[in-house]
Design a protein around this motif. Structure first.
Motif, short mmCIF file in Angstrom:
data_model
loop_
_atom_site.label_atom_id
_atom_site.label_comp_id
_atom_site.label_asym_id
_atom_site.label_seq_id
_atom_site.Cartn_x
_atom_site.Cartn_y
_atom_site.Cartn_z
N GLU A 1 24.86 53.25 26.20
CA GLU A 1 26.01 52.24 25.73
C GLU A 1 27.36 52.82 26.72
OE1 GLU A 1 27.31 50.41 22.86
OE2 GLU A 1 25.60 49.77 23.08
N ILE A 2 27.13 53.46 27.50
CA ILE A 2 28.27 53.92 28.20
C ILE A 2 28.44 53.01 29.45
CG2 ILE A 2 29.48 55.85 29.32
CD1 ILE A 2 29.26 55.98 26.46
N ILE A 3 29.50 52.58 29.72
CA ILE A 3 29.87 51.82 31.03
C ILE A 3 29.87 52.78 32.20
CG2 ILE A 3 31.44 50.39 32.22
CD1 ILE A 3 32.43 49.30 29.36
N THR A 4 29.33 52.75 33.35
CA THR A 4 29.03 53.60 34.44
C THR A 4 29.93 52.83 35.73
OG1 THR A 4 27.14 52.75 35.31
CG2 THR A 4 27.05 54.78 33.99
N GLU A 5 30.17 51.43 35.43
CA GLU A 5 30.84 50.58 36.58
C GLU A 5 31.12 49.38 35.92
OE1 GLU A 5 30.21 49.20 41.35
OE2 GLU A 5 28.45 50.21 40.25
N ALA A 6 32.13 48.79 36.46
CA ALA A 6 32.51 47.54 35.85
C ALA A 6 33.26 46.92 37.06
CB ALA A 6 33.62 47.56 34.68
N ILE A 7 32.80 45.49 37.68
CA ILE A 7 33.23 44.95 38.49
C ILE A 7 33.80 43.57 37.94
CG2 ILE A 7 32.54 43.73 40.81
CD1 ILE A 7 30.06 45.81 40.66
N PRO A 8 34.96 43.31 38.14
CA PRO A 8 35.61 41.77 37.76
C PRO A 8 35.27 40.88 38.90
CG PRO A 8 37.43 43.39 37.96
CD PRO A 8 36.20 44.29 38.31
N VAL A 9 34.74 39.49 38.32
CA VAL A 9 34.47 38.49 39.33
C VAL A 9 35.41 37.41 38.86
CG1 VAL A 9 32.45 37.20 40.23
CG2 VAL A 9 31.92 39.30 39.20
N MET A 10 36.11 36.92 39.83
CA MET A 10 37.24 36.06 39.73
C MET A 10 36.67 34.63 40.40
SD MET A 10 40.54 38.22 39.67
CE MET A 10 39.80 39.44 41.04
N GLY A 11 37.61 33.51 40.35
CA GLY A 11 37.51 32.23 41.17
C GLY A 11 36.85 31.19 40.34
N TYR A 12 36.29 31.31 39.27
CA TYR A 12 35.72 30.37 38.65
C TYR A 12 36.62 29.02 38.38
CZ TYR A 12 31.63 33.45 37.81
OH TYR A 12 30.64 34.21 37.89
N LEU A 13 37.99 29.45 38.26
CA LEU A 13 39.05 28.43 37.94
C LEU A 13 39.65 28.33 39.16
CD1 LEU A 13 39.39 26.88 35.37
CD2 LEU A 13 41.48 28.54 34.60
N HIS A 14 39.36 28.54 40.12
CA HIS A 14 40.44 28.68 41.68
C HIS A 14 40.79 27.29 41.82
CE1 HIS A 14 42.72 30.41 44.79
NE2 HIS A 14 41.68 29.82 45.61
N ARG A 15 42.00 26.97 41.99
CA ARG A 15 42.62 25.70 42.35
C ARG A 15 43.28 25.45 43.54
NH1 ARG A 15 44.60 25.46 36.41
NH2 ARG A 15 44.98 27.44 36.76
N GLY A 16 43.51 26.72 44.21
CA GLY A 16 44.28 26.76 45.48
C GLY A 16 45.49 26.16 45.36
N THR A 17 46.24 26.66 44.47
CA THR A 17 47.59 26.18 44.01
C THR A 17 48.40 26.33 45.23
OG1 THR A 17 47.26 26.47 41.79
CG2 THR A 17 49.59 26.48 42.48
N GLU A 18 48.49 27.70 45.69
CA GLU A 18 49.50 28.10 46.81
C GLU A 18 49.16 27.24 48.17
OE1 GLU A 18 49.64 32.75 45.34
OE2 GLU A 18 48.14 32.11 46.79
#
Length: 367
Positions: free
Chosen positions: A32-49
């Motif tokens: 039940e113990i978390i040994t590593e956590a990796i956030p994964v982003m970009g599913y909603l990326h719209r390139g606003t900048e």
């Protein structure tokens, strides 16, 4: 005798209620113990900048609504404020009052969304219904002011697009005591509940040195005892005219962040109460602004205090009607950096508690 367990790789999201959209975390588990956590982003990326480089400054404003769709008014302001600093524009007093009032209403509405959904994530249904019931009053006020319920496109370089309709300020005045009463009910219902306290006290704890090292802001910084709020420390708009406190705690855990956000609602109500009493009956809502905005060549950074912390806008101008480069400092994106550190060694149950306690908006992370 030790029980042998195999490492398990688990996806939390991108379609998961507690990730509030399309955010994904890949966690490695030993039992039940978390040994590593990796956030994964970009599913909603719209390139606003990047899109902004091909848009006029006014055309960019609706894109800021989508950065953080529960805090659109503050996002509108950070962009127009940056352009105004670059052009050294003078803003009419009435426009500044309207801006400040809608930004503080937005802060209250944003924290109510957080309060309701956070408690829903950890197993409580009723608070979610109460929060959205009361938030609807603010949504109605915004709808009456600018014709939209979520993405407002209200602010303009030099002022605001519409004046307050007749009776609108009185409705804001009446909302303040109503919301104070409801906030007391929120605290009576949840803040001292022993099941709730057992779930969040002492969870996701870190100190001031860690918070500063990770660039945290907003309640995620102030929960460690660091007294930093851009409305006080680097005043903008007309915030220096009003009397309010910056809530600070030294708890550093999810419970401290919870209490701070509720106290921030109280302080926003103080600001609103003063603003509606001082609101000018007459005056312009737009300053003297050229029809085509062409800021002089140069660059500027404007930072303000959004409900999630410091949101900033960095613009480089080449004297054209479109920015040469534009970059947003998005508080959710920066605050998210500490998530892997907080999750290692925790249980899967606490993953939801910690994630919600950080208060991220997925659209702002990805845009």
């Amino acid at each position: 005798m030790a029980i042998r367990t195999e490492e398990l790789l688990l996806n939390v999201g991108p379609q998961h209620p507690s990730t509030h959209g399309v955010f994904r975390i890949v966690v490695k588990l030993d039992g039940e113990i978390i040994t590593e956590a990796i956030p994964v982003m970009g599913y909603l990326h719209r390139g606003t900048e990047k899109l902004a480089e091909n848009l006029t400054y006014t055309q960019i404003i609706p894109y800021t609504d989508r950065l953080d769709y529960v805090s659109a008014m503050t996002n509108n302001y950070v962009l127009v404020n940056a352009v105004e600093k670059l052009m050294q524009l003078e803003i009419p007093e009435k426009a500044e009052f309207l801006r400040l009032i809608v930004m503080e209403l937005q802060r209250v509405a944003s924290h109510m969304v957080w309060w309701g959904t956070y408690l829903l994530d950890i197993g409580a249904m009723s608070p979610f219904l109460f929060a959205f019931r009361d938030r609807e009053i603010i949504i109605d006020l915004f709808n009456e002011l600018c014709g939209a319920r979520l993405t407002y496109n209200y602010m303009r370089v030099g002022g605001v697009k519409w004046d307050a309709p007749e009776g609108w300020i009185q409705k804001v005045r009446e909302f303040v005591p109503y919301m104070r009463g409801k906030l007391d009910q929120y605290n009576d219902l949840v803040s001292g509940n022993e099941i709730f306290l057992a779930r969040i006290k002492g969870v996701g704890k870190y100190d001031a040195e860690t918070a500063i090292a990770y660039g945290l802001s907003g309640a995620n910084l102030r929960c460690t005892g660091v007294n930093w709020d851009l409305r006080k420390d680097q005043p903008y708009s007309i915030y220096n005219r009003f009397d309010f406190d910056v809530p600070v705690s030294t708890g550093g855990d999810c419970y401290a962040r919870y209490l701070l956000r509720l106290e921030e609602i109280t302080q926003s109500l103080r600001i609103l109460e003063q603003a509606v009493e001082q609101f000018p009956a007459e005056g312009e809502i737009m300053g003297k602004v050229p029809r085509v905005l062409r800021p002089a060549e140069g660059e500027v950074y404007a930072g303000i205090e959004s409900p999630r912390g410091e949101i900033g806008c960095h613009i480089i101008s080449k004297g054209k009607d479109k920015p040469y480069r534009l970059k947003f400092r998005r508080p959710s994106f920066v605050n998210l950096q500490i998530l892997p550190k907080l999750l290692v060694g925790e249980t899967m149950t606490n993953l939801i508690t910690i994630l919600g306690g950080i208060d991220i908006v997925v659209g702002e992370v990805d845009s």
